[in-house]
Scaffold this active site. Sequence first.
Site, PDB file in Angstrom:
ATOM      1  N   LYS A  72       0.806  -1.221   0.000  1.00 57.71           N
ATOM      2  CA  LYS A  72       0.000   0.000   0.000  1.00 57.71           C
ATOM      3  C   LYS A  72       0.841   1.274   0.000  1.00 57.71           C
ATOM      4  CE  LYS A  72      -4.170  -1.877   0.247  1.00 57.71           C
ATOM      5  NZ  LYS A  72      -5.124  -1.743  -0.874  1.00 57.71           N
ATOM      6  N   GLU A  76      -9.870   5.774   2.781  1.00 57.20           N
ATOM      7  CA  GLU A  76     -10.644   4.690   3.381  1.00 57.20           C
ATOM      8  C   GLU A  76      -9.659   3.599   3.771  1.00 57.20           C
ATOM      9  OE1 GLU A  76      -9.982   4.906   0.225  1.00 57.20           O
ATOM     10  OE2 GLU A  76      -9.265   2.878  -0.159  1.00 57.20           O
ATOM     11  N   SER A 134       1.781  -9.697  -0.635  1.00 62.25           N
ATOM     12  CA  SER A 134       1.461  -8.269  -0.653  1.00 62.25           C
ATOM     13  C   SER A 134       1.647  -7.591   0.695  1.00 62.25           C
ATOM     14  CB  SER A 134       0.019  -8.078  -1.137  1.00 62.25           C
ATOM     15  OG  SER A 134      -0.866  -8.840  -0.340  1.00 62.25           O
TER      16      SER A 134
END
Lengths: 412, 267
Positions: free
Chosen positions: A101, A123, A394
């Site tokens: 991210k 969000e 990830s």
Amino acid sequence: MSDVFLPSAEMAYSSPDAQGFFGPYGGTFVPETVVPALAELDEAFQTALADPGFVAEFGSLLQDYVGRPSPLYRADRLAAKVGLGRVYLKREDLNHTGAHKINNTIGQCLLARRMGKHRVIAETGAGQHGVATATAAALMGMECSIFMGTEDIRRQSLNVYKMRLLGAEVVPVAEGTGTLADAVTAALRHWVERVGDTFYVLGSAVGPHPYPMIVREFQKVIGEETLVQLQGREERLPDAVIACIGGGSNAIGMFYPFLRDVPADKRPLLIGAEAAGLGIETDKHGAALTKGVPGVLHGFYSYLLQDDAGNPLEAYSISAGLDYPGVGPEHSYLKDEGLVRYEAVTDTEALAAFALLTQTEGIIPAIESSHALALLPRLAPELGPDAVVVVNVSGRGDKDMDIVREAGLGAE
Amino acid sequence: MPSDPGRTEATGLGRGFPADRAALVVYLMAGYPDRATSLESLRAAARSGADVIELGVPYGNPLADGPVIAEAAAVAREAGFGLAESIDLAAEFIAGAGAGAPPVALMTYLNPLMRMGPPRAAAAMREAGIAGVIVPDMPPEAARPWLAAASGIDTVFLVAPTSTPGRLATVGAAASGFVYCVSTTGVTGERSELPAELDALVRKVRARTTLPVAVGFGISEPAQASAVARIADGVVVGSAVVRRQEDPDAVGEFVGWLAAAVRSART
């Protein structure tokens, strides 16, 4: 250096079009109030990409702050255990803040600063995007508010605490099921109200145009590094590349360079793992691509879990990062075109893969990434014992300790 | 105020806009708190002086709506109300209301339209006598599939304080029926004060369309309705009506006050 790793002469893949459509999917289905802001964002993004100064600053932060390139680790004990030739793990879990991210939030916050916006909102589901946004905002001295569903706040209390430590305000969203989709809605509503001074840092490859394209651009470093890192270690391209799909940002970041730079006849099998929750035959899952029908949610047209009247359905997954009823529009296009295969993985399979990687390699993956890892044993009979497979890890699993403990892993 | 003869049509939403004063556009949530009560509220609003009825279709992700309308939608949805049921409700209201009744616009989010399919949805609306639609998450650029099916039904588009002159022209050219001018950035809901720049915004929109311009979002009481009626061709009141929808008599009384305020605004 083998030339199969070099970009092909012909452009293999170039979506989206100028209106943000990937085939029929994507677009800009939003209230008029934010239409001008999206146009402004698109223009600022294009200008930034053409500015060598912006590109250099982004690259330098990825290297020195995020810790890129993330390693491509050959996991031999895992490969032997699942019956594959070689398995490579792309270690996005080793990034600063523990997931992919941060690549996107650094890029978008740089863009926000360039646009003169000093306030960012985001969000978050699992809290990884929230932490990554709060981190980038702290780095750049920006005000930051994170919208998070109350159920996710309960599931991910450690990340909530981290965001607050980083100076962000965490806004609880009690509407609906109090999960990711509700947080996106609340953030979009807030953006409509404060569009003048606020930049919305969208965390996945979803939302109205140009967001899916922007997120892909800032995440494509995952696949680009992977292609470079395979050079000299493998004679040929891998047989398969696997990533998990919630909205689909880590997956598109991994897949896009393979789609763009590798000719179709040499391209690995690209596989996305979405959340089957308690099973796709139940109503407790997040498998939009496997079970959804195209529709509009959160400003874009894509496969969507919806009822007969067109209302979005609640998605479910053990993973707070995958329980989204929609999916990024580019993935819908890639599914229809047959360029990527999408499979659904249950909570139980993901937990088993979580345990497997932890115990065979000493790497604790995020429960999201465990969905991708769970495809390894499933694919082994199809790919054969000599196959070379890349899995995008990830994120790391520190945030998931309570969930796996509740599920009974590691019990005496 | 100059009146534009091209602005009022014999059919469609235009007939709800009188030439000599602003129209009162009343928003009601279909199926809230139940079908029978919402039908009573529709009738009460029409009797009490609504010039145009905007009938909200309950939807599960009402992105442009504040808490009052979102919660009413949730209640109606719980009882199984969606686009098909809303069209059916409108049909019954329109059939019973007779000539001279206010025209009805459906306010629906895009996905229920897409799910039913624009041709089927448009056919059902024509059959019901619905005069127009307002789709808050469908800007003109995204409207092609709907417009291709929508003949005979007005499609109202929205403009906002953030709209650039270019976009005002785009929206003005694409819209039919009227142009819906959002008074302020943000979601629907009652506000104690309307923005000071509203007058200038309405003037800018007016300069770029021949259609009536109705202002909505945030108008909650008769004094505000009266103020808006002095500068715009229509005044939309939503949340403040929906808040009273459990009691059709209260809806009728409130709409009566609004109608009186709108009618006396320019005298």
